[in-house]
Design a protein around this motif. Structure first.
Motif, mmCIF file in Angstrom:
data_model
loop_
_atom_site.group_PDB
_atom_site.id
_atom_site.type_symbol
_atom_site.label_atom_id
_atom_site.label_comp_id
_atom_site.label_asym_id
_atom_site.label_seq_id
_atom_site.Cartn_x
_atom_site.Cartn_y
_atom_site.Cartn_z
ATOM 1 N N HIS A 1 0.857 -1.186 0.000
ATOM 2 C CA HIS A 1 0.000 0.000 0.000
ATOM 3 C C HIS A 1 0.890 1.232 0.000
ATOM 4 O O HIS A 1 1.741 1.394 0.878
ATOM 5 N N LEU A 2 0.696 2.100 -0.981
ATOM 6 C CA LEU A 2 1.488 3.319 -1.095
ATOM 7 C C LEU A 2 0.593 4.530 -0.883
ATOM 8 O O LEU A 2 -0.423 4.703 -1.569
ATOM 9 N N ALA A 3 0.962 5.369 0.072
ATOM 10 C CA ALA A 3 0.315 6.662 0.272
ATOM 11 C C ALA A 3 1.222 7.716 -0.341
ATOM 12 O O ALA A 3 2.429 7.731 -0.072
ATOM 13 N N PHE A 4 0.659 8.602 -1.163
ATOM 14 C CA PHE A 4 1.455 9.563 -1.918
ATOM 15 C C PHE A 4 1.268 10.982 -1.409
ATOM 16 O O PHE A 4 0.147 11.437 -1.166
ATOM 17 N N ALA A 5 2.395 11.686 -1.303
ATOM 18 C CA ALA A 5 2.434 13.125 -1.090
ATOM 19 C C ALA A 5 3.474 13.677 -2.049
ATOM 20 O O ALA A 5 4.447 12.990 -2.380
ATOM 21 N N GLY A 6 3.289 14.905 -2.508
ATOM 22 C CA GLY A 6 4.326 15.493 -3.343
ATOM 23 C C GLY A 6 3.803 16.070 -4.637
ATOM 24 O O GLY A 6 2.599 16.270 -4.817
ATOM 25 N N LEU A 7 4.734 16.339 -5.559
ATOM 26 C CA LEU A 7 4.427 17.086 -6.773
ATOM 27 C C LEU A 7 4.846 16.309 -8.022
ATOM 28 O O LEU A 7 5.814 15.569 -7.979
ATOM 29 N N PHE A 8 4.097 16.493 -9.064
ATOM 30 C CA PHE A 8 2.787 17.119 -9.137
ATOM 31 C C PHE A 8 1.753 16.028 -9.306
ATOM 32 O O PHE A 8 2.044 14.986 -9.883
ATOM 33 N N THR A 9 0.515 16.268 -8.844
ATOM 34 C CA THR A 9 -0.492 15.209 -8.875
ATOM 35 C C THR A 9 -0.649 14.625 -10.259
ATOM 36 O O THR A 9 -0.773 13.400 -10.428
ATOM 37 N N ASP A 10 -0.683 15.477 -11.283
ATOM 38 C CA ASP A 10 -0.980 15.019 -12.638
ATOM 39 C C ASP A 10 0.261 14.650 -13.441
ATOM 40 O O ASP A 10 0.150 14.321 -14.630
ATOM 41 N N VAL A 11 1.432 14.685 -12.825
ATOM 42 C CA VAL A 11 2.652 14.323 -13.551
ATOM 43 C C VAL A 11 3.310 13.147 -12.832
ATOM 44 O O VAL A 11 2.967 11.985 -13.081
ATOM 45 N N CYS A 12 4.220 13.414 -11.928
ATOM 46 C CA CYS A 12 5.004 12.326 -11.339
ATOM 47 C C CYS A 12 4.233 11.497 -10.316
ATOM 48 O O CYS A 12 4.458 10.290 -10.200
ATOM 49 N N VAL A 13 3.317 12.130 -9.581
ATOM 50 C CA VAL A 13 2.508 11.350 -8.648
ATOM 51 C C VAL A 13 1.623 10.385 -9.425
ATOM 52 O O VAL A 13 1.561 9.188 -9.133
ATOM 53 N N ASP A 14 0.937 10.890 -10.448
ATOM 54 C CA ASP A 14 0.072 10.021 -11.235
ATOM 55 C C ASP A 14 0.866 8.949 -11.980
ATOM 56 O O ASP A 14 0.449 7.790 -12.034
ATOM 57 N N SER A 15 2.005 9.317 -12.552
ATOM 58 C CA SER A 15 2.804 8.334 -13.292
ATOM 59 C C SER A 15 3.209 7.173 -12.391
ATOM 60 O O SER A 15 3.135 6.003 -12.786
ATOM 61 N N THR A 16 3.632 7.489 -11.178
ATOM 62 C CA THR A 16 4.055 6.449 -10.242
ATOM 63 C C THR A 16 2.864 5.661 -9.729
ATOM 64 O O THR A 16 2.923 4.423 -9.622
ATOM 65 N N ALA A 17 1.765 6.349 -9.423
ATOM 66 C CA ALA A 17 0.575 5.655 -8.939
ATOM 67 C C ALA A 17 0.008 4.725 -10.002
ATOM 68 O O ALA A 17 -0.473 3.625 -9.685
ATOM 69 N N ARG A 18 0.069 5.130 -11.254
ATOM 70 C CA ARG A 18 -0.470 4.290 -12.339
ATOM 71 C C ARG A 18 0.297 2.979 -12.424
ATOM 72 O O ARG A 18 -0.294 1.897 -12.507
ATOM 73 N N THR A 19 1.617 3.070 -12.394
ATOM 74 C CA THR A 19 2.414 1.845 -12.432
ATOM 75 C C THR A 19 2.183 1.013 -11.183
ATOM 76 O O THR A 19 2.050 -0.218 -11.252
ATOM 77 N N ALA A 20 2.120 1.681 -10.037
ATOM 78 C CA ALA A 20 1.908 0.963 -8.779
ATOM 79 C C ALA A 20 0.609 0.166 -8.820
ATOM 80 O O ALA A 20 0.566 -1.010 -8.429
ATOM 81 N N PHE A 21 -0.464 0.792 -9.293
ATOM 82 C CA PHE A 21 -1.749 0.101 -9.375
ATOM 83 C C PHE A 21 -1.656 -1.120 -10.280
ATOM 84 O O PHE A 21 -2.155 -2.203 -9.951
ATOM 85 N N GLN A 22 -0.997 -0.964 -11.419
ATOM 86 C CA GLN A 22 -0.886 -2.073 -12.362
ATOM 87 C C GLN A 22 -0.037 -3.215 -11.800
ATOM 88 O O GLN A 22 -0.184 -4.376 -12.204
ATOM 89 N N LYS A 23 0.840 -2.885 -10.856
ATOM 90 C CA LYS A 23 1.668 -3.904 -10.232
ATOM 91 C C LYS A 23 1.019 -4.478 -8.966
ATOM 92 O O LYS A 23 1.635 -5.303 -8.292
ATOM 93 N N GLY A 24 -0.190 -4.033 -8.650
ATOM 94 C CA GLY A 24 -0.925 -4.633 -7.558
ATOM 95 C C GLY A 24 -0.925 -3.878 -6.249
ATOM 96 O O GLY A 24 -1.498 -4.355 -5.264
ATOM 97 N N PHE A 25 -0.328 -2.703 -6.212
ATOM 98 C CA PHE A 25 -0.314 -1.915 -4.980
ATOM 99 C C PHE A 25 -1.657 -1.208 -4.785
ATOM 100 O O PHE A 25 -2.268 -0.734 -5.743
ATOM 101 N N HIS A 26 -2.082 -1.106 -3.539
ATOM 102 C CA HIS A 26 -3.193 -0.235 -3.183
ATOM 103 C C HIS A 26 -2.667 1.200 -3.129
ATOM 104 O O HIS A 26 -1.524 1.442 -2.733
ATOM 105 N N ILE A 27 -3.544 2.159 -3.503
ATOM 106 C CA ILE A 27 -3.122 3.550 -3.643
ATOM 107 C C ILE A 27 -3.954 4.448 -2.732
ATOM 108 O O ILE A 27 -5.181 4.362 -2.711
ATOM 109 N N THR A 28 -3.269 5.330 -2.011
ATOM 110 C CA THR A 28 -3.905 6.436 -1.304
ATOM 111 C C THR A 28 -3.178 7.712 -1.699
ATOM 112 O O THR A 28 -1.944 7.714 -1.804
ATOM 113 N N VAL A 29 -3.920 8.768 -1.927
ATOM 114 C CA VAL A 29 -3.318 10.073 -2.209
ATOM 115 C C VAL A 29 -3.740 11.034 -1.106
ATOM 116 O O VAL A 29 -4.938 11.170 -0.819
#
Length: 207
Positions: free
Chosen positions: A134-162
């Motif tokens: 489970h990954l909780a995200f803070a940081g910049l920017f929501t629509d660039v690096c946060v989203d890019s990392t969260a997208r891969t994380a989700f596809q790899k099976g991680f739960h996501i919290t922002v």
């Protein structure tokens, strides 16, 4: 990862560096009120403190944009737009925005001219080795690096919290990108002050 390895939470702090958070370069690029950037720093500092207090691991991700790291498309884009490279290695701009600072023993991963932290050497392997699911995200920017990392994380099976008040978007309205992440990744969106929620693995709420 096996289901058993999908336990555990990490707070991933993304690109909280001077060239994105403070100073003339940051404020010239950000389309909204610079006070929003200051608020993200303040809230992220508090989220990091809360994570440490609750025994939740904190992982820092940083960006370096040196031309030597850029691919041909990245260089061409910047040249055509007249955009200076950001977060150059060894520069003030690449440093974490004060008072954010990794504590001794906390891991720092470096993205070299890329958005997705999973492109960092060792990032995914480290999370797997820690049994993090489970990954909780803070940081910049929501629509660039946060989203890019969260997208891969989700596809790899991680739960996501922002942590919605620990991030802001650069190109897309905040509510739109957060709603997108909620719908597409099943992400939980919560304020940092709801510590008991985001430091808990989502599967724990179902047992």
């Amino acid at each position: 990862m096996t289901p058993a390895a999908h336990r555990g939470t990490a707070l991933v702090v993304v690109d909280m560096q001077n060239d994105f958070c403070t100073g003339p370069l940051a404020t010239s690029r950000y389309p909204g009120d610079p006070a929003a950037l200051r608020s993200v720093v303040t809230h992220t500092v508090r989220a990091v403190a809360a994570a440490r207090e609750h025994g939740t691991e904190v992982v820092f991700v940083r960006f370096t944009g040196d031309p030597a790291h850029q691919g041909p498309a990245w260089r061409r884009r910047d040249e055509r737009r007249g955009r200076p490279a950001k977060c150059l290695e060894g520069s003030w701009g690449a440093e974490f925005a004060a008072p954010l600072e990794p504590a001794p023993g906390e891991r720092v991963f470096t993205k070299r001219a890329c958005f997705d932290a999973f492109l960092c050497a060792g990032f995914e392997e480290y999370l797997a080795g820690r049994g993090t699911g489970h990954l909780a995200f803070a940081g910049l920017f929501t629509d660039v690096c946060v989203d890019s990392t969260a997208r891969t994380a989700f596809q790899k099976g991680f739960h996501i919290t922002v942590l919605g008040d620990c991030t802001t978007a650069l190109h897309t309205p905040d509510e739109r990108i957060l709603g997108f992440m909620r719908r597409l990744y099943g992400a939980r969106i919560t304020p940092y002050a709801h510590t008991a929620a985001w430091t808990r693995h989502p599967e724990e709420e179902e047992t």
